[in-house]
Design a protein around this motif. Structure first.
Motif, PDB file in Angstrom:
ATOM      1  N   PRO A  98      -5.608  -8.458  15.684  1.00 30.30           N
ATOM      2  CA  PRO A  98      -5.398  -8.135  14.267  1.00 30.30           C
ATOM      3  C   PRO A  98      -6.833  -7.512  13.613  1.00 30.30           C
ATOM      4  O   PRO A  98      -7.783  -8.126  13.983  1.00 30.30           O
ATOM      5  CB  PRO A  98      -4.878  -9.169  13.561  1.00 30.30           C
ATOM      6  N   PHE A  99      -6.781  -6.643  12.753  1.00 24.15           N
ATOM      7  CA  PHE A  99      -8.073  -6.209  12.203  1.00 24.15           C
ATOM      8  C   PHE A  99      -8.670  -6.998  11.548  1.00 24.15           C
ATOM      9  O   PHE A  99      -8.036  -7.811  10.752  1.00 24.15           O
ATOM     10  CB  PHE A  99      -7.770  -4.685  11.549  1.00 24.15           C
ATOM     11  N   ARG A 100      -9.705  -7.088  11.334  1.00 27.83           N
ATOM     12  CA  ARG A 100     -10.675  -7.875  10.563  1.00 27.83           C
ATOM     13  C   ARG A 100     -10.525  -7.731   9.058  1.00 27.83           C
ATOM     14  O   ARG A 100     -10.190  -6.542   8.655  1.00 27.83           O
ATOM     15  CB  ARG A 100     -11.930  -7.964  10.731  1.00 27.83           C
ATOM     16  N   PRO A 101     -10.593  -8.641   8.297  1.00 28.79           N
ATOM     17  CA  PRO A 101     -10.470  -8.311   6.616  1.00 28.79           C
ATOM     18  C   PRO A 101     -11.572  -7.111   6.181  1.00 28.79           C
ATOM     19  O   PRO A 101     -12.521  -7.219   6.840  1.00 28.79           O
ATOM     20  CB  PRO A 101     -10.802  -9.615   6.079  1.00 28.79           C
ATOM     21  N   PRO A 102     -10.957  -6.473   5.330  1.00 29.71           N
ATOM     22  CA  PRO A 102     -11.952  -5.367   4.730  1.00 29.71           C
ATOM     23  C   PRO A 102     -13.380  -6.124   4.163  1.00 29.71           C
ATOM     24  O   PRO A 102     -13.506  -7.179   3.615  1.00 29.71           O
ATOM     25  CB  PRO A 102     -11.299  -4.638   3.785  1.00 29.71           C
ATOM     26  N   SER A 103     -14.391  -5.328   4.047  1.00 28.70           N
ATOM     27  CA  SER A 103     -15.615  -5.758   3.440  1.00 28.70           C
ATOM     28  C   SER A 103     -15.504  -5.514   2.208  1.00 28.70           C
ATOM     29  O   SER A 103     -15.102  -4.580   1.781  1.00 28.70           O
ATOM     30  CB  SER A 103     -16.715  -5.005   4.089  1.00 28.70           C
ATOM     31  N   PRO A 104     -15.839  -6.356   1.046  1.00 28.97           N
ATOM     32  CA  PRO A 104     -15.548  -6.122  -0.259  1.00 28.97           C
ATOM     33  C   PRO A 104     -16.407  -5.111  -0.936  1.00 28.97           C
ATOM     34  O   PRO A 104     -17.568  -4.871  -0.405  1.00 28.97           O
ATOM     35  CB  PRO A 104     -15.830  -7.516  -0.775  1.00 28.97           C
ATOM     36  N   PRO A 105     -15.915  -4.134  -1.708  1.00 21.34           N
ATOM     37  CA  PRO A 105     -16.963  -3.185  -2.327  1.00 21.34           C
ATOM     38  C   PRO A 105     -17.829  -3.725  -2.988  1.00 21.34           C
ATOM     39  O   PRO A 105     -17.706  -4.941  -3.712  1.00 21.34           O
ATOM     40  CB  PRO A 105     -15.932  -2.278  -3.106  1.00 21.34           C
ATOM     41  N   ALA A 117      -0.715  -7.590   4.846  1.00 17.03           N
ATOM     42  CA  ALA A 117      -0.248  -7.000   6.015  1.00 17.03           C
ATOM     43  C   ALA A 117      -0.988  -7.840   7.130  1.00 17.03           C
ATOM     44  O   ALA A 117      -0.558  -7.826   8.312  1.00 17.03           O
ATOM     45  CB  ALA A 117      -0.655  -5.629   5.970  1.00 17.03           C
ATOM     46  N   TYR A 118      -2.101  -8.648   6.638  1.00 11.40           N
ATOM     47  CA  TYR A 118      -2.578  -9.553   7.589  1.00 11.40           C
ATOM     48  C   TYR A 118      -3.369  -8.941   8.905  1.00 11.40           C
ATOM     49  O   TYR A 118      -3.292  -9.541  10.129  1.00 11.40           O
ATOM     50  CB  TYR A 118      -1.717 -11.059   7.949  1.00 11.40           C
ATOM     51  N   GLY A 119      -3.720  -7.739   8.539  1.00 15.19           N
ATOM     52  CA  GLY A 119      -4.260  -6.928   9.690  1.00 15.19           C
ATOM     53  C   GLY A 119      -3.687  -6.432  10.729  1.00 15.19           C
ATOM     54  O   GLY A 119      -3.869  -5.977  11.817  1.00 15.19           O
ATOM     55  N   ARG A 120      -2.128  -6.271  10.242  1.00 18.14           N
ATOM     56  CA  ARG A 120      -1.261  -5.659  11.394  1.00 18.14           C
ATOM     57  C   ARG A 120      -0.986  -4.272  10.946  1.00 18.14           C
ATOM     58  O   ARG A 120      -0.484  -3.971   9.472  1.00 18.14           O
ATOM     59  CB  ARG A 120       0.126  -6.553  11.343  1.00 18.14           C
ATOM     60  N   PRO A 121      -1.167  -3.206  11.541  1.00 16.12           N
ATOM     61  CA  PRO A 121      -0.967  -1.851  11.167  1.00 16.12           C
ATOM     62  C   PRO A 121       0.477  -1.560  10.920  1.00 16.12           C
ATOM     63  O   PRO A 121       0.858  -1.002  10.232  1.00 16.12           O
ATOM     64  CB  PRO A 121      -1.421  -0.875  12.511  1.00 16.12           C
ATOM     65  N   GLY A 122       1.336  -2.498  11.841  1.00 16.75           N
ATOM     66  CA  GLY A 122       2.780  -2.025  11.617  1.00 16.75           C
ATOM     67  C   GLY A 122       3.296  -2.409  10.055  1.00 16.75           C
ATOM     68  O   GLY A 122       4.143  -1.550   9.451  1.00 16.75           O
ATOM     69  N   TRP A 123       2.883  -3.696   9.603  1.00 15.16           N
ATOM     70  CA  TRP A 123       3.114  -4.071   8.442  1.00 15.16           C
ATOM     71  C   TRP A 123       2.566  -2.946   7.267  1.00 15.16           C
ATOM     72  O   TRP A 123       3.061  -2.670   6.153  1.00 15.16           O
ATOM     73  CB  TRP A 123       2.731  -5.351   8.057  1.00 15.16           C
ATOM     74  N   LEU A 124       1.373  -2.507   7.485  1.00 20.73           N
ATOM     75  CA  LEU A 124       0.431  -1.905   6.485  1.00 20.73           C
ATOM     76  C   LEU A 124       1.257  -0.468   6.264  1.00 20.73           C
ATOM     77  O   LEU A 124       1.442   0.001   5.312  1.00 20.73           O
ATOM     78  CB  LEU A 124      -0.919  -1.598   7.091  1.00 20.73           C
ATOM     79  N   VAL A 125       1.808   0.336   7.475  1.00 20.91           N
ATOM     80  CA  VAL A 125       2.541   1.477   7.594  1.00 20.91           C
ATOM     81  C   VAL A 125       3.728   1.182   6.732  1.00 20.91           C
ATOM     82  O   VAL A 125       3.944   2.228   5.855  1.00 20.91           O
ATOM     83  CB  VAL A 125       2.762   1.846   8.735  1.00 20.91           C
ATOM     84  N   GLN A 126       4.470   0.279   7.042  1.00 25.00           N
ATOM     85  CA  GLN A 126       5.830   0.049   6.186  1.00 25.00           C
ATOM     86  C   GLN A 126       5.330  -0.032   4.565  1.00 25.00           C
ATOM     87  O   GLN A 126       6.234   0.252   3.796  1.00 25.00           O
ATOM     88  CB  GLN A 126       6.434  -1.374   6.710  1.00 25.00           C
ATOM     89  N   GLY A 127       4.385  -0.821   4.281  1.00 24.85           N
ATOM     90  CA  GLY A 127       3.815  -1.176   2.825  1.00 24.85           C
ATOM     91  C   GLY A 127       3.769   0.221   2.264  1.00 24.85           C
ATOM     92  O   GLY A 127       4.002   0.220   1.341  1.00 24.85           O
ATOM     93  N   PHE A 128       2.602   1.129   3.066  1.00 24.12           N
ATOM     94  CA  PHE A 128       2.224   2.414   2.445  1.00 24.12           C
ATOM     95  C   PHE A 128       3.713   3.187   2.293  1.00 24.12           C
ATOM     96  O   PHE A 128       3.558   3.944   1.333  1.00 24.12           O
ATOM     97  CB  PHE A 128       1.208   2.882   3.420  1.00 24.12           C
ATOM     98  N   GLU A 129       4.450   3.262   3.092  1.00 20.09           N
ATOM     99  CA  GLU A 129       5.561   4.191   2.757  1.00 20.09           C
ATOM    100  C   GLU A 129       6.398   3.705   1.516  1.00 20.09           C
ATOM    101  O   GLU A 129       6.643   4.423   0.647  1.00 20.09           O
ATOM    102  CB  GLU A 129       6.686   3.725   3.876  1.00 20.09           C
ATOM    103  N   ALA A 130       6.421   2.336   1.205  1.00 16.77           N
ATOM    104  CA  ALA A 130       7.014   2.103   0.012  1.00 16.77           C
ATOM    105  C   ALA A 130       6.079   2.406  -1.217  1.00 16.77           C
ATOM    106  O   ALA A 130       6.443   2.684  -2.421  1.00 16.77           O
ATOM    107  CB  ALA A 130       7.305   0.352  -0.223  1.00 16.77           C
ATOM    108  N   LEU A 131       4.467   2.300  -0.924  1.00 19.06           N
ATOM    109  CA  LEU A 131       3.746   2.574  -1.861  1.00 19.06           C
ATOM    110  C   LEU A 131       3.864   4.078  -2.414  1.00 19.06           C
ATOM    111  O   LEU A 131       3.780   4.424  -3.729  1.00 19.06           O
ATOM    112  CB  LEU A 131       2.529   2.109  -1.686  1.00 19.06           C
TER     113      LEU A 131
END
Length: 426
Positions: free
Chosen positions: A275-282, A327-341
């Motif tokens: 899983p990808f690491r959490p993003p760095s905060p802006p 999505a906890y660093g999982r691109p599969g969940w990220l893509v599904q969520g972005f589709e809804a977004l």
């Protein structure tokens, strides 16, 4: 064949592996609502390869080219080996690899990681990249006409048996090279008593470039798995072609109960898709290159740009942090969520107003889309060791867990019990 043997640049591979979620048509941003909704129909296919994935694919393709280059129809040893494969189809014995192929090492590739990290998406792109089977005309002493199957891709058999794998292999080959008037019993030898040897001979006769077995999960490893693993080792030994085995971290861990068989099979190039690491905060008011260049941030920015909202609409700086919570660093969940977004943004354009797209709103959109995955999301979100009370839920979601999750003593104990019970149930 020229295309299969061509060495692509890393940048070419990146573009060939990448899949856009919407058609590349700028006019869609000004289209009516119905057209925009239609354009999002295949957004779930969106795939952006990481540098590690591209490197792994480049290594695999190099091995495929090496094997094809090594075949020497001008040499008697290889010609004898190749033509003897036809005799195996009629019940004969396999011949050992000729020297030109036996000298090739590192033909076993392993691809692993938790579910929804994009293993299957990547492999399907490799299938498209290598292309469909084709026939080539050879010059003497090579056969006048022969098939070339650049990649033979199979999913892990649903029945979990070698017989099921060979049956799926037969169906796949007939679907690729068969004709509508072909005998219904074509390649029935694959399902006979000599099926293993027939499968290996067939891979030789059809010049298979790489054999892929994808989709192994925790529930697939049992006493019957041993025969599948032994066949894959035998395939490498007698056909000399690269073999890719793709499965979840739980699948790979469970297969370790097979001892030397496991270590002999998984001894080549490997890619662990964690899983990808959490993003760095802006950081307010300060240009923060780290916050913009992380893999998760880049993936969010890439998916945001595919939305059908006006180009002037800026992605909120905090969006990667919000999506990571869902999505906890999982691109599969990220893509599904972005589709809804994206669907929400075109049906409720007021969300694009300044300050309207908040953390609460984004999480609500993602949670609604991913609600069927709530059990798995809770399992990967835990921050304390699993307890006996949550044992059933934990084991149910093992395929979603990362490799490091299997280092916990409590997990070792549960899996020892589970494997001893199921196993060696042949």
């Amino acid at each position: 064949m020229v295309e299969v043997m061509r060495v692509p640049t890393i940048e070419e591979l990146r573009e060939k592996l990448k899949v856009m979620g919407v058609p590349n048509n700028a006019a869609l941003r000004d289209a009516n609502l119905e057209t925009k909704i239609d354009a999002l129909a295949n957004f779930g296919r969106a795939y952006l390869p990481t540098f590690e994935v591209i490197t792994f694919v480049a290594t695999l393709l190099a091995k495929v080219r090496e094997v094809y280059c090594a075949k020497q129809f001008g040499g008697e040893e290889f010609r004898t080996y190749f033509h003897a494969a036809a005799g195996v189809m009629r019940g004969g014995k396999l011949r050992p690899l000729p020297a030109c192929l036996s000298a090739i090492s590192a033909t076993g590739f392993t691809l692993t990681g938790p579910s929804l990290m994009g293993r299957t998406a990547m492999l399907k792109r490799v299938v498209e990249l290598l292309g469909k089977p084709f026939r080539v005309e050879g010059d003497h002493p090579a056969p006048r006409v022969m098939w070339v199957v650049p990649i033979l891709y199979l999913g892990y058999p649903t029945c979990g048996t070698l017989e099921g794998l060979l049956r799926d292999m037969r169906d796949r080959i007939l679907a690729e090279v068969g004709r509508h008037d072909m005998n219904v019993n074509a390649l029935a030898e694959l399902e006979g008593i000599n099926g293993e040897n027939v499968a290996i001979a067939l891979c030789t006769l059809m010049n298979v470039g790489v054999f892929v077995l994808d989709g192994g999960g925790f529930s697939d490893v049992n006493g019957k798995t041993e025969r599948i693993f032994r066949f894959l080792l035998k395939l490498r030994e007698f056909a000399g072609i690269p073999v890719v085995i793709s499965g979840t971290s739980a699948f790979m861990y469970s297969s370790s109960y097979m001892g030397n068989l496991n270590s002999n099979l998984f001894n080549g190039p490997s890619l662990q898709m964690n899983p990808f690491r959490p993003p760095s905060p802006p950081r307010d008011g300060v240009e923060n290159s780290k916050a913009k260049n992380g893999v998760w941030q880049q993936m969010n920015a890439w998916l945001w740009r595919q939305g059908l909202h006006p180009h002037s609409s800026q992605m909120p700086d905090e969006l990667p942090s919000w999506t990571y919570q869902a999505a906890y660093g999982r691109p599969g969940w990220l893509v599904q969520g972005f589709e809804a977004l994206h669907l929400a943004l075109i049906t409720k354009p007021e969300l694009l107003n300044t300050g309207a797209l908040t953390e609460k709103r984004v999480l609500a959109i993602f949670d609604m889309k991913l609600q069927l995955h709530n059990s798995a999301r809770r399992a990967v979100a835990r921050t304390v060791p699993p307890s006996a009370k949550g044992r059933a839920s934990f084991i149910k979601n093992l395929d979603h867990l990362s490799t490091h999750d299997f280092d916990e003593p409590q997990v070792h104990e549960w899996l020892d019990e589970a494997m001893l019970r199921r196993a060696w149930n042949r």
